[in-house]
Design a protein around this motif. Structure first.
Motif, PDB file in Angstrom:
ATOM      1  N   TYR A   1      14.423  83.627 107.495  1.00  0.00           N
ATOM      2  CA  TYR A   1      15.871  83.834 107.346  1.00  0.00           C
ATOM      3  C   TYR A   1      16.161  84.484 105.997  1.00  0.00           C
ATOM      4  O   TYR A   1      16.910  85.448 105.902  1.00  0.00           O
ATOM      5  N   LYS A   2      15.511  83.968 104.971  1.00  0.00           N
ATOM      6  CA  LYS A   2      15.774  84.481 103.622  1.00  0.00           C
ATOM      7  C   LYS A   2      15.333  85.942 103.487  1.00  0.00           C
ATOM      8  O   LYS A   2      16.028  86.765 102.890  1.00  0.00           O
TER       9      LYS A   2
ATOM     10  N   ASN B   1      17.990  87.994 105.371  1.00  0.00           N
ATOM     11  CA  ASN B   1      19.390  87.956 104.933  1.00  0.00           C
ATOM     12  C   ASN B   1      19.579  87.955 103.418  1.00  0.00           C
ATOM     13  O   ASN B   1      20.704  88.073 102.938  1.00  0.00           O
TER      14      ASN B   1
END
Ligand code: XMP
Length: 523
Positions: A430-431, A434
């Motif tokens: 996710y990091k 995003n």
């Protein structure tokens, strides 16, 4: 004059945050209860004083209070929420029940000519949480901020260095709160901003050497963040004069015992005496037949003390026993601030009775957890250790409902390993995609073993196996918590991997319970 700020605690929920934010401005500060005599505060010679929030109404009889003299010492004072109301009340203003209770993110308009609001946007967002409000400012004060429902969201008597804010700058929801605190401690109080972690490490090493001289120090190393950082710090300061005893009670997470040994043992980069005690079987034997949670916790705690004492006896008399006490422990045990004797049950075990030592040393007792982590990184500890999740003293013992056995420990270790691996993987993906942390990022996540066995089917065979429960919570202070919204597909992967890879498991639950009414751990 010292370079420190004193935070006076009126029992509010964000009080430790106030101190943390001040330290983030590179200014050292300490928290004291509002019951601390004024003389003692004067002796500490602070450059500024911050009065925190609190649950009372300052106009009620018996409410937490302070003397008028506090505002007349020529030391700048900043009152926050309850602290602001108290300042108004004591100095002749009026505080009463607000017609509208404000709670949550609120638009506030600030007067930018106030030194407190220098570089703060005129229309900004603040975090409000109050029943009472200042309906009339004290004589000499001018109003410097307002919201739709709060005519005096801030006021000040700048010539006397007195500032009052109804909202909470210490909470991150107050968009520019850190700037306001910076303005107070650095510009108004004139603290020089010299408090830094590297200077902490250098000073601590000098202090430890001066105190210990050529004495021997003994430390019970648990593998948790605090005791590991302490071991690293002491090793840097006094090397082989330190002996660390690491008790592997067989209730650690998968591979954890070996990881601790890799860092502090012979192959590691620290120069100290490291003793690993493999007490797994001894613990499983002691825990046989015990199902009652409190008895289990007690047994694990007591056994730890016994093992530690036995090892200490082999080492012989030592001069100092080192403890990884950190600042929140000091505040929570009631020695510093006002809030919470509530968590004292977590300081399990207590001191061993039969270890021959003269004095206790606690070199980390003035640091917050995030500061302890910074020290750990500076001392060269691996990130995986420094950012380790909180892990309870009784270990997996309280994540296995009912009797603990070696087989159940194996199941919970393997399931937990898979679960943490998959959550960590999803978080880093996710990091990477995003550029920021996932909104569901939990603060603590682990697997537990229920005492449920149920029927399932694997291939063509009927099974009758254990049910594992996975839990993930979001929390600020671990006193309250909510279940984290882990994406369903992550949970599905976890479920199928656990059932396929961990022998003896045929069902996986996800725990949705918040705290309260639940607790984070299972026992
Ligand atoms: P509970 O289960 O009380 O947990 O909601 C709150 C936080 O404290 C940790 N915890 C402990 N830590 N010894 C510890 O050092 C203990 O006996 C203990 N019990 C719970 C728990 O992991 C959570 O972070």
């Amino acid at each position: 004059m010292s370079n420190k700020i004193i935070v006076i605690d009126f029992g509010g929920q964000y009080n430790q945050l106030v101190a943390r934010r001040v330290r983030e401005c590179n200014v050292y500060c300490e928290i004291y209860s509002y019951r601390t005599p004024l003389e003692k505060i004067k002796e500490m010679d602070p450059k500024g004083i911050i009065l925190t929030g609190g649950p009372s109404s300052c106009y009620e009889e018996g409410a937490a209070s302070c003397s008028k003299e506090l505002f007349e010492m020529g030391i700048p004072v900043l009152g926050l929420c309850y602290g602001a109301q108290l300042m108004a009340h004591v100095l002749g203003g009026k505080v009463e029940k607000a017609p509208v209770r404000e709670y949550g993110k609120t638009a506030v308009t600030v007067d930018q000519t106030s030194r407190l609001f220098e570089n703060v946007t005129e229309n900004t967002i603040c975090w409000m949480s109050h029943f009472d409000y200042i309906s009339k400012a004290a004589p000499g004060f001018r109003i410097t901020a307002t919201t739709a429902d709060c005519p005096i969201a801030a006021c000040e008597y700048a010539e006397k260095g007195l500032y009052a804010i109804q909202f909470h700058p210490e909470v991150l929801h107050t968009a520019e709160g850190s700037k306001m605190l910076y303005n107070f401690v650095r510009n108004i109080c004139g603290c020089d901003g010299s408090w830094r972690m590297d200077s902490f490490v250098e000073n601590a090493i000098v202090e430890i050497r001066e105190k210990v001289k050529d004495g021997k120090v003994l430390l019970a190393l648990s593998g948790g963040v605090d005791s590991s950082v302490l071991a690293a710090l002491l090793a840097k300061a006094i090397g082989k004069q330190l002996t660390c005893v690491f008790v592997d009670h067989g209730l650690l997470r998968k591979n954890e015992g070996d990881e601790v040994e890799a860092v502090f043992g012979k192959e590691g980069s620290f120069d100290l005496n490291f003793v690993r005690v493999n007490a797994q079987n001894r613990y499983y034997e002691k825990l046989k037949g015990i199902t009652e949670p409190e008895r289990k916790r007690k047994t694990i705690g007591e056994e730890f003390i016994r093992v530690f004492e036995e090892e200490a006896k082999k080492i012989g008399a030592v001069d100092f026993l080192a403890q990884g006490t950190i600042y929140p422990d000091v505040v929570e045990s009631g020695l510093g601030g006002e809030s919470a004797v509530i968590k004292s049950h977590h300081n399990v075990g207590g001191l061993p009775d039969h270890v021959d030592f003269k004095e206790i040393i606690e070199p980390l007792r003035n640091l917050f957890k995030d500061e302890v982590r910074k020290v750990g990184l500076q001392l060269g500890l691996p990130e995986s250790l420094v950012y380790r999740q909180p892990f309870p003293g009784p270990g997996l013992g309280i994540r296995i409902i009912g009797e603990v056995t070696a087989e159940k420990v194996r199941i919970v270790q393997d399931a937990d390993y898979i679960y943490r691996y998959e959550v960590d993987k999803a978080l880093s993906e996710y990091k990477a995609a995003n550029g920021s942390d996932a909104p569901w990022k939990p603060d603590q996540y682990f697997a537990a073993l229920t005492n449920v066995k149920s029927v399932g089917v694997m291939g063509d065979e009927r099974t009758y196996d254990h049910a594992v429960c996975v839990r993930a919570v979001k929390t600020v202070d671990f006193m309250t918590a909510e279940a984290a919204e882990i994406p369903f597909e992550v949970l599905q992967t976890v479920m199928s991997r656990i059932i396929n890879e961990v022998k003896g498991v045929n069902r996986v639950f996800y725990d949705l319970t918040s705290k309260p009414p639940g607790t984070i751990e299972f026992e």
